[in-house]
Design an enzyme around this catalytic site. Structure first.
Site, PDB file in Angstrom:
ATOM      1  N   HIS A  44       9.160  11.143  12.464  1.00 18.38           N
ATOM      2  CA  HIS A  44       7.868  11.856  12.419  1.00 18.38           C
ATOM      3  C   HIS A  44       7.862  12.869  13.566  1.00 18.38           C
ATOM      4  CE1 HIS A  44       3.765  12.658  11.573  1.00 18.38           C
ATOM      5  NE2 HIS A  44       3.186  11.594  12.091  1.00 18.38           N
TER       6      HIS A  44
ATOM      7  N   HIS B  89      11.092  16.945   4.148  1.00 19.70           N
ATOM      8  CA  HIS B  89       9.685  16.568   4.332  1.00 19.70           C
ATOM      9  C   HIS B  89       9.214  15.811   3.108  1.00 19.70           C
ATOM     10  CE1 HIS B  89       5.422  16.943   5.235  1.00 19.70           C
ATOM     11  NE2 HIS B  89       5.803  17.181   6.473  1.00 19.70           N
TER      12      HIS B  89
ATOM     13  N   ASP C 255       9.536  21.099  12.821  1.00 23.20           N
ATOM     14  CA  ASP C 255      10.189  20.675  14.054  1.00 23.20           C
ATOM     15  C   ASP C 255      11.525  21.344  14.301  1.00 23.20           C
ATOM     16  OD1 ASP C 255       8.292  18.966  15.056  1.00 23.20           O
ATOM     17  OD2 ASP C 255       8.881  17.365  13.697  1.00 23.20           O
TER      18      ASP C 255
HETATM   19  N1  ACO Z   1      19.226  15.213   6.249  1.00 23.27           N
HETATM   20  C1  ACO Z   1      20.043  14.776   5.272  1.00 23.27           C
HETATM   21  N2  ACO Z   1      19.604  14.192   4.135  1.00 23.27           N
HETATM   22  C2  ACO Z   1      18.288  14.028   4.012  1.00 23.27           C
HETATM   23  C3  ACO Z   1      17.358  14.462   4.988  1.00 23.27           C
HETATM   24  C4  ACO Z   1      17.890  15.087   6.138  1.00 23.27           C
HETATM   25  N3  ACO Z   1      17.091  15.527   7.093  1.00 23.27           N
HETATM   26  N4  ACO Z   1      16.112  14.173   4.587  1.00 23.27           N
HETATM   27  C5  ACO Z   1      16.234  13.577   3.385  1.00 23.27           C
HETATM   28  N5  ACO Z   1      17.544  13.488   3.044  1.00 23.27           N
HETATM   29  C6  ACO Z   1      18.087  12.983   1.787  1.00 23.27           C
HETATM   30  C7  ACO Z   1      18.056  11.465   1.733  1.00 23.27           C
HETATM   31  O1  ACO Z   1      19.236  10.889   2.216  1.00 23.27           O
HETATM   32  C8  ACO Z   1      17.846  11.238   0.257  1.00 23.27           C
HETATM   33  O2  ACO Z   1      19.074  11.453  -0.386  1.00 23.27           O
HETATM   34  P1  ACO Z   1      19.520  10.515  -1.624  1.00 23.27           P
HETATM   35  O3  ACO Z   1      18.523  10.844  -2.709  1.00 23.27           O
HETATM   36  O4  ACO Z   1      20.907  10.915  -1.928  1.00 23.27           O
HETATM   37  O5  ACO Z   1      19.401   9.096  -1.155  1.00 23.27           O
HETATM   38  C9  ACO Z   1      16.936  12.380  -0.179  1.00 23.27           C
HETATM   39  O6  ACO Z   1      17.213  13.445   0.748  1.00 23.27           O
HETATM   40  C10 ACO Z   1      15.456  12.031  -0.142  1.00 23.27           C
HETATM   41  O7  ACO Z   1      15.147  11.579   1.174  1.00 23.27           O
HETATM   42  P2  ACO Z   1      14.025  10.516   1.495  1.00 23.27           P
HETATM   43  O8  ACO Z   1      14.393   9.819   2.771  1.00 23.27           O
HETATM   44  O9  ACO Z   1      13.789   9.666   0.290  1.00 23.27           O
HETATM   45  O10 ACO Z   1      12.775  11.452   1.690  1.00 23.27           O
HETATM   46  P3  ACO Z   1      11.419  11.051   2.411  1.00 23.27           P
HETATM   47  O11 ACO Z   1      10.369  11.885   1.801  1.00 23.27           O
HETATM   48  O12 ACO Z   1      11.235   9.586   2.418  1.00 23.27           O
HETATM   49  O13 ACO Z   1      11.692  11.490   3.937  1.00 23.27           O
HETATM   50  C11 ACO Z   1      11.712  12.646   5.963  1.00 23.27           C
HETATM   51  C12 ACO Z   1      11.125  12.561   4.544  1.00 23.27           C
HETATM   52  C13 ACO Z   1      11.496  11.322   6.715  1.00 23.27           C
HETATM   53  C14 ACO Z   1      10.990  13.737   6.750  1.00 23.27           C
HETATM   54  C15 ACO Z   1      13.229  12.966   5.855  1.00 23.27           C
HETATM   55  O14 ACO Z   1      13.429  14.187   5.190  1.00 23.27           O
HETATM   56  C16 ACO Z   1      13.918  12.975   7.217  1.00 23.27           C
HETATM   57  O15 ACO Z   1      14.332  11.910   7.704  1.00 23.27           O
HETATM   58  N6  ACO Z   1      14.061  14.174   7.852  1.00 23.27           N
HETATM   59  C17 ACO Z   1      14.663  14.247   9.169  1.00 23.27           C
HETATM   60  C18 ACO Z   1      13.629  13.876  10.215  1.00 23.27           C
HETATM   61  C19 ACO Z   1      12.597  14.950  10.393  1.00 23.27           C
HETATM   62  O16 ACO Z   1      12.916  16.129  10.543  1.00 23.27           O
HETATM   63  N7  ACO Z   1      11.344  14.519  10.449  1.00 23.27           N
HETATM   64  C20 ACO Z   1      10.207  15.415  10.687  1.00 23.27           C
HETATM   65  C21 ACO Z   1       9.325  15.512   9.469  1.00 23.27           C
HETATM   66  S1  ACO Z   1       8.029  16.661   9.795  1.00 23.27           S
HETATM   67  C22 ACO Z   1       6.972  15.823  10.758  1.00 23.27           C
HETATM   68  O17 ACO Z   1       6.808  14.637  10.725  1.00 23.27           O
HETATM   69  C23 ACO Z   1       6.254  16.590  11.721  1.00 23.27           C
END
Ligand code: ACO
Length: 455
Positions: free
Chosen positions: A290, A330, A386
Site C-alpha cells: 500500500h 493497482h 508511487d
Molecule cells: N509486478 C509484477 N507483477 C504484478 C504486479 C507488479 N507490481 N502487480 C500485479 N502483478 C501480477 C500478479 O502477479 C498477478 O499475476 P498472475 O495473474 O499471473 O498471478 C496479476 O498481476 C494480478 O495481480 P494481483 O496481485 O492479483 O492484483 P491486486 O489487485 O491484488 O494487487 C497491488 C494490486 C497490490 C497494488 C499489486 O499490483 C502490487 O503488489 N503492486 C506493487 C506494489 C505497489 O506498487 N503498491 C502500491 C499500490 S498504490 C497505493 O497503494 C498507493
C-alpha cells in the site's frame, strides 16, 4: 461505463434506486428468487444487496446463502459521495472535481475541506478553517517526551502511528463521536497535529531538536519548517518544494475504499475515537503493498543500480518468484494512474531545478520496458502514484523511510472525511465480515501435556 450522473449521492445519502432485478434459481431446491438490482451515483454501479441472498435457503434451519469474496474484489462495503474512480479510464475525482484541476489550482486545506464538506469553501469558510487548523498545530509537551523515547533508528511510520494513537489519551472527550462539535474539534486537531508529529519523527531519526510550529506559515510551509529549519529565525522554504508538496498532498488526500481507508472505517465502526481510528489507517498504509510502496520503489531502484541490470530484474519479476515491480499495478486502475501522470510532470519540474536524479534514468527505462512488455500489458500493470513520488521526495532530501509518512499526512484528510461519512451513514453498523469455517469439526479435548490436562 457511461459517465452520465444519474442520481447524485452528494451531501446526504440518497437511497439506492431500483432498476430491474436478478432472478436466481437454486438448483438444490428448484426455487426461484429475485434480488433487486440497484443503481446509485454514476451509471454502471449496479449492485445487489448481499443480504438479499440470505433468503436463499435449503430449509428453514439453513443460515442462508453468503458471498465469498476474499480481499473485497467485488464487494461494495459502503455508499460514498467523496471520491470517484473509473479505473479503466484513469479518472479520479474528489466530490466531482477532476484531480487534475484540483492539483492545478487548489490548496491542500481547500481539498481537505472539500473532501469533508462536499463543496468548495467560501473565502470566509476557508479563512476560518485555515485559522483553526493553524492554531491546533501544537502538541502537549508530554507528546514530545513520549516521542523522544523511541529508539534513534525507529521507523518514522511506527512513531507516527504510536503517537497518533497516544493522542486519544490527551483528548478523552474525543470519544464523544456523536457530538458534532467534538467531532469537528477532533478533525481539526488531527489535520493540525499529524504534520507536527510527522516532523518530530523526522527530527528524531535525524537526532535534531524538535522545531515547534510557526502559525504564520501555510500548512505546507509550516510542515517544511518543522522538518528542515535549523538556526534561522524564520524558515524560508524553496517555493518549488512548497508547490510540489502541496500537489503531492492533494494527489494523496483520498482514494476511496483502499486498504487504509477501509481500516479506518472498520475500526471507526466500533465507535472508537478518531485518533485511534486514524492510527489504524496509518498502520495499514505502512505496508509495502500500500503506502509503503513508494519506499520500496526506491529500494528496488537501488538494487537495480544501473539501467543495464533492468532486463535481468524484469526477467526475475516475470519469473513468478514473487518479486514485483514496485510502483506498478493497482487494484482499481487498469490503465495509467491519473495521479502518476501528474507526478511525472511534477518530477520533470523539480529535476529541472535541483538537477536530474541519478535514478531517474533507471525509473524511465523500467517504465519504458514495462509498458511495452506483454507480461505487464496483458495484466494491465501501469505505473501507480508511487512510482515517481519517491524520486521527488528524495530530491527534496527526505529520507527513504519518511516517504510513507508524507503520504499519511495527506491521507489523514481523506480518512477523516470517510470516517465522518461512515458515522453519519444510517446504514452502517459495526464492520463484521462473515467467514467460511474450514477447521476441524467438534472433537474432545485430550491434553498432550499430561493425561487429564494441567489443571
Ligand atoms: N509486478 C509484477 N507483477 C504484478 C504486479 C507488479 N507490481 N502487480 C500485479 N502483478 C501480477 C500478479 O502477479 C498477478 O499475476 P498472475 O495473474 O499471473 O498471478 C496479476 O498481476 C494480478 O495481480 P494481483 O496481485 O492479483 O492484483 P491486486 O489487485 O491484488 O494487487 C497491488 C494490486 C497490490 C497494488 C499489486 O499490483 C502490487 O503488489 N503492486 C506493487 C506494489 C505497489 O506498487 N503498491 C502500491 C499500490 S498504490 C497505493 O497503494 C498507493
Amino acid at each position: 461505463m457511461s459517465d452520465k450522473v444519474r442520481a447524485e449521492v452528494g451531501g446526504g445519502h440518497a437511497p439506492l434506486g431500483g432498476s430491474g432485478s436478478l432472478e436466481i434459481r437454486d438448483t438444490r431446491t428448484g426455487k426461484t428468487y429475485a434480488a433487486p438490482i440497484f443503481e446509485a451515483g454514476v451509471v454502471g454501479d449496479e449492485t445487489i444487496r448481499g443480504m438479499d441472498l440470505r433468503q436463499i435457503k435449503v430449509d428453514s434451519e439453513d443460515f442462508g446463502l453468503m458471498v465469498y469474496d476474499p480481499a473485497f474484489m467485488n464487494t461494495a462495503s459502503c455508499k460514498s459521495a467523496i471520491t470517484y474512480i473509473d479505473g479503466d479510464r484513469g479518472i479520479l475525482r474528489y466530490r466531482g472535481y477532476p484531480i487534475e484541476q484540483l492539483a492545478e489550482g487548489a490548496t491542500f486545506l481547500e481539498v481537505a475541506w472539500l473532501l469533508r464538506k462536499g463543496e468548495l469553501p467560501t473565502k470566509q469558510e476557508y479563512d476560518k478553517w485555515v485559522h483553526d487548523i493553524s492554531y491546533h498545530t501544537y502538541v502537549h509537551e508530554n507528546v514530545r517526551t513520549f516521542m523522544q523515547g523511541f529508539r534513534y533508528d525507529a521507523h518514522p511510520m511506527s512513531m507516527l502511528c504510536g503517537t497518533v494513537a497516544a493522542l486519544s489519551s490527551f483528548y478523552p472527550q474525543a470519544s464523544d463521536i456523536h457530538d458534532p462539535q467534538e467531532r469537528n474539534l477532533s478533525i481539526i486537531r488531527l489535520l493540525a497535529k499529524v504534520p507536527t508529529l510527522a516532523a518530530f519523527a523526522y527530527r528524531h531519526i535525524k537526532g535534531l531538536p524538535f522545531i515547534y510550529p510557526d502559525n504564520r506559515l501555510s500548512y505546507v510551509e509550516n510542515f517544511l519548517s518543522m522538518v528542515a529549519r535549523m538556526s534561522e529565525p524564520k524558515y524560508e522554504a524553496n517555493p518549488l518544494f512548497v508547490k510540489a508538496l502541496e500537489v503531492l498532498f492533494i494527489l494523496h488526500a483520498d482514494h476511496e475504499q483502499n486498504c487504509s481507508t477501509n481500516a479506518v472505517r472498520a475500526v471507526g465502526s466500533s465507535h472508537v475515537d478518531p485518533f485511534s481510528a486514524v492510527a489504524a489507517g496509518i498502520v495499514a498504509l505502512y505496508g509495502p503493498l500500500h503506502g509503503g510502496a513508494n519506499e520500496q520503489v526506491l529500494r528496488m531502484i537501488e538494487v537495480i543500480n544501473h539501467p543495464r541490470n533492468i532486463p535481468d530484474f524484469i526477467a526475475g519479476v516475470k519469473g513468478g518468484k514473487g518479486q514485483r515491480l514496485m510502483g506498478f499495478g493497482h487494484r482499481v486502475y487498469k490503465s495509467y494512474d491519473p495521479r502518476a501522470k501528474i507526478v511525472k510532470r511534477l518530477a520533470d519540474e523539480v529535476f529541472q531545478v535541483v538537477g536530474i536524479d541519478k535514478d531517474l534514468e533507471i525509473a524511465l527505462e523500467l517504465e519504458r520496458i514495462a509498458l511495452s512488455d506483454d507480461y505487464f500489458i496483458s495484466r494491465k500493470l501501469y505505473p501507480n502514484v508511487d512510482f515517481y513520488t519517491g524520486l521527488i521526495y528524495r530530491s527534496m532530501a527526505f529520507p527513504v523511510d519518511f516517504f510513507t509518512v508524507l503520504f499519511a499526512v495527506a491521507r489523514t484528510a481523506g480518512w477523516l472525511a470517510q470516517w465522518e461519512e461512515m458515522l453519519l451513514d444510517k446504514e452502517q453498523k459495526i464492520a463484521r465480515p462473515r467467514q467460511i469455517y474450514i477447521g476441524p469439526g467438534e472433537r474432545t479435548y485430550q491434553s498432550k501435556l499430561k493425561p487429564g490436562g494441567l489443571k
